[in-house]
Design a protein around this motif. Structure first.
Motif, PDB file in Angstrom:
ATOM      1  N   LEU A   1      50.402  36.751 -20.543  1.00 19.56           N
ATOM      2  CA  LEU A   1      49.061  36.175 -20.281  1.00 19.56           C
ATOM      3  C   LEU A   1      48.589  34.751 -20.830  1.00 19.56           C
ATOM      4  O   LEU A   1      47.853  33.948 -20.436  1.00 19.56           O
ATOM      5  CB  LEU A   1      47.924  37.312 -20.817  1.00 19.56           C
ATOM      6  CG  LEU A   1      47.764  38.503 -20.149  1.00 19.56           C
ATOM      7  CD1 LEU A   1      46.831  39.369 -20.856  1.00 19.56           C
ATOM      8  CD2 LEU A   1      47.177  38.459 -18.800  1.00 19.56           C
ATOM      9  N   ASP A   2      49.454  34.511 -21.693  1.00 21.28           N
ATOM     10  CA  ASP A   2      49.342  33.265 -22.537  1.00 21.28           C
ATOM     11  C   ASP A   2      50.214  32.157 -21.505  1.00 21.28           C
ATOM     12  O   ASP A   2      49.720  31.130 -21.320  1.00 21.28           O
ATOM     13  CB  ASP A   2      49.848  33.067 -23.787  1.00 21.28           C
ATOM     14  CG  ASP A   2      49.212  33.539 -24.846  1.00 21.28           C
ATOM     15  OD1 ASP A   2      48.068  33.760 -24.716  1.00 21.28           O
ATOM     16  OD2 ASP A   2      49.873  33.901 -26.097  1.00 21.28           O
ATOM     17  N   ARG A   3      51.099  32.615 -20.697  1.00 20.66           N
ATOM     18  CA  ARG A   3      52.025  31.684 -19.917  1.00 20.66           C
ATOM     19  C   ARG A   3      51.606  31.577 -18.453  1.00 20.66           C
ATOM     20  O   ARG A   3      51.934  30.844 -17.920  1.00 20.66           O
ATOM     21  CB  ARG A   3      53.475  32.397 -19.949  1.00 20.66           C
ATOM     22  CG  ARG A   3      54.057  31.870 -21.509  1.00 20.66           C
ATOM     23  CD  ARG A   3      55.079  32.588 -21.731  1.00 20.66           C
ATOM     24  NE  ARG A   3      56.218  32.554 -20.712  1.00 20.66           N
ATOM     25  CZ  ARG A   3      57.465  33.234 -20.549  1.00 20.66           C
ATOM     26  NH1 ARG A   3      57.674  34.077 -21.649  1.00 20.66           N
ATOM     27  NH2 ARG A   3      58.514  32.860 -19.699  1.00 20.66           N
ATOM     28  N   VAL A   4      50.932  32.701 -17.920  1.00 21.97           N
ATOM     29  CA  VAL A   4      50.911  32.615 -16.550  1.00 21.97           C
ATOM     30  C   VAL A   4      50.123  31.794 -15.819  1.00 21.97           C
ATOM     31  O   VAL A   4      50.569  31.402 -14.772  1.00 21.97           O
ATOM     32  CB  VAL A   4      50.146  34.324 -16.151  1.00 21.97           C
ATOM     33  CG1 VAL A   4      48.649  34.233 -16.439  1.00 21.97           C
ATOM     34  CG2 VAL A   4      50.371  34.594 -14.512  1.00 21.97           C
ATOM     35  N   SER A   5      49.276  30.954 -16.450  1.00 18.64           N
ATOM     36  CA  SER A   5      48.397  30.014 -15.900  1.00 18.64           C
ATOM     37  C   SER A   5      49.234  28.793 -15.689  1.00 18.64           C
ATOM     38  O   SER A   5      48.738  27.988 -14.807  1.00 18.64           O
ATOM     39  CB  SER A   5      47.016  29.832 -16.681  1.00 18.64           C
ATOM     40  OG  SER A   5      47.339  29.311 -17.903  1.00 18.64           O
ATOM     41  N   THR A   6      50.251  28.719 -16.595  1.00 13.79           N
ATOM     42  CA  THR A   6      50.853  27.568 -16.496  1.00 13.79           C
ATOM     43  C   THR A   6      52.515  27.733 -15.847  1.00 13.79           C
ATOM     44  O   THR A   6      53.298  26.382 -15.855  1.00 13.79           O
ATOM     45  CB  THR A   6      51.120  26.518 -18.102  1.00 13.79           C
ATOM     46  OG1 THR A   6      51.818  27.490 -18.655  1.00 13.79           O
ATOM     47  CG2 THR A   6      49.730  26.341 -18.407  1.00 13.79           C
ATOM     48  N   HIS A   7      52.713  28.602 -15.708  1.00 15.43           N
ATOM     49  CA  HIS A   7      54.112  29.356 -15.174  1.00 15.43           C
ATOM     50  C   HIS A   7      54.331  29.008 -13.852  1.00 15.43           C
ATOM     51  O   HIS A   7      53.187  29.208 -13.196  1.00 15.43           O
ATOM     52  CB  HIS A   7      54.374  30.765 -15.326  1.00 15.43           C
ATOM     53  CG  HIS A   7      55.628  31.073 -15.454  1.00 15.43           C
ATOM     54  ND1 HIS A   7      56.797  30.562 -16.270  1.00 15.43           N
ATOM     55  CD2 HIS A   7      56.568  31.590 -14.231  1.00 15.43           C
ATOM     56  CE1 HIS A   7      57.919  31.111 -15.992  1.00 15.43           C
ATOM     57  NE2 HIS A   7      57.691  31.665 -14.961  1.00 15.43           N
ATOM     58  N   PRO A   8      55.226  28.230 -13.244  1.00 16.24           N
ATOM     59  CA  PRO A   8      55.216  27.771 -11.718  1.00 16.24           C
ATOM     60  C   PRO A   8      55.272  29.068 -10.916  1.00 16.24           C
ATOM     61  O   PRO A   8      56.020  30.111 -11.159  1.00 16.24           O
ATOM     62  CB  PRO A   8      56.659  27.307 -11.527  1.00 16.24           C
ATOM     63  CG  PRO A   8      57.198  26.869 -12.981  1.00 16.24           C
ATOM     64  CD  PRO A   8      56.313  27.740 -14.008  1.00 16.24           C
ATOM     65  N   ASN A   9      54.487  28.940  -9.638  1.00 11.63           N
ATOM     66  CA  ASN A   9      54.339  30.130  -9.359  1.00 11.63           C
ATOM     67  C   ASN A   9      55.732  30.644  -8.336  1.00 11.63           C
ATOM     68  O   ASN A   9      55.821  31.762  -8.056  1.00 11.63           O
ATOM     69  CB  ASN A   9      53.237  29.473  -7.970  1.00 11.63           C
ATOM     70  CG  ASN A   9      52.685  31.204  -7.303  1.00 11.63           C
ATOM     71  OD1 ASN A   9      52.871  32.008  -7.620  1.00 11.63           O
ATOM     72  ND2 ASN A   9      52.453  30.673  -5.820  1.00 11.63           N
ATOM     73  N   SER A  10      56.623  29.799  -8.027  1.00 14.36           N
ATOM     74  CA  SER A  10      57.844  29.936  -7.488  1.00 14.36           C
ATOM     75  C   SER A  10      58.524  30.643  -8.425  1.00 14.36           C
ATOM     76  O   SER A  10      59.656  31.221  -7.727  1.00 14.36           O
ATOM     77  CB  SER A  10      58.458  28.651  -6.880  1.00 14.36           C
ATOM     78  OG  SER A  10      58.682  27.751  -8.000  1.00 14.36           O
TER      79      SER A  10
END
Length: 131
Positions: A99-108
């Motif tokens: 949840l901390d990373r998902v917003s900045t993690h590359p969608n690909s």
């Protein structure tokens, strides 16, 4: 075994306990022989029984999920937590990290956040400090 079940089926009453057992086996024959065709499958369902035990024990609690959508959300979270536990991952640590990373993690590369591929993010906290 299949031929034997068919032969015995003709000898017993369909509603007798033996008749019902034979009918059950014949009606589920494809599922019964599947582990023989795919060697990686377990013959028993002990693992799935154990995975469902928390759901059965908490059945009365699920009455208070609030709505059908709340129930679906609870089922999704239970499934995710069970998957984490099966993989030896602390579910809370996994969810917090993802949840901390998902917003900045590359969608690909979102599949990297699935429990079976997940690697914890390296901490940016100073040594000795817990987040």
């Amino acid at each position: 075994m299949h031929a034997w079940l068919l032969a015995e089926q003709a000898k017993v009453l369909p509603k007798s306990p033996v008749g019902e057992a034979i009918n059950y086996a014949l009606n589920h024959w494809i599922a019964l022989i599947r582990p023989l065709e795919a060697g990686f499958l377990e013959i028993d369902n002990g693992a799935s029984e154990w995975a469902m035990k928390p759901v059965a024990l908490g059945r009365r609690n699920w009455l208070f999920a609030g709505s059908d959508e709340g129930g679906k959300t609870a089922a999704t979270l239970m499934s995710l937590c069970t998957t984490c536990k099966d993989l030896g991952i602390d579910p809370f640590a996994y969810l917090r990290d993802v949840l901390d990373r998902v917003s900045t993690h590359p969608n690909s590369r979102i599949d990297e956040l699935l429990p079976d591929r997940w690697k914890p993010a390296e901490s940016t906290d100073p040594p000795g400090r817990k987040g």
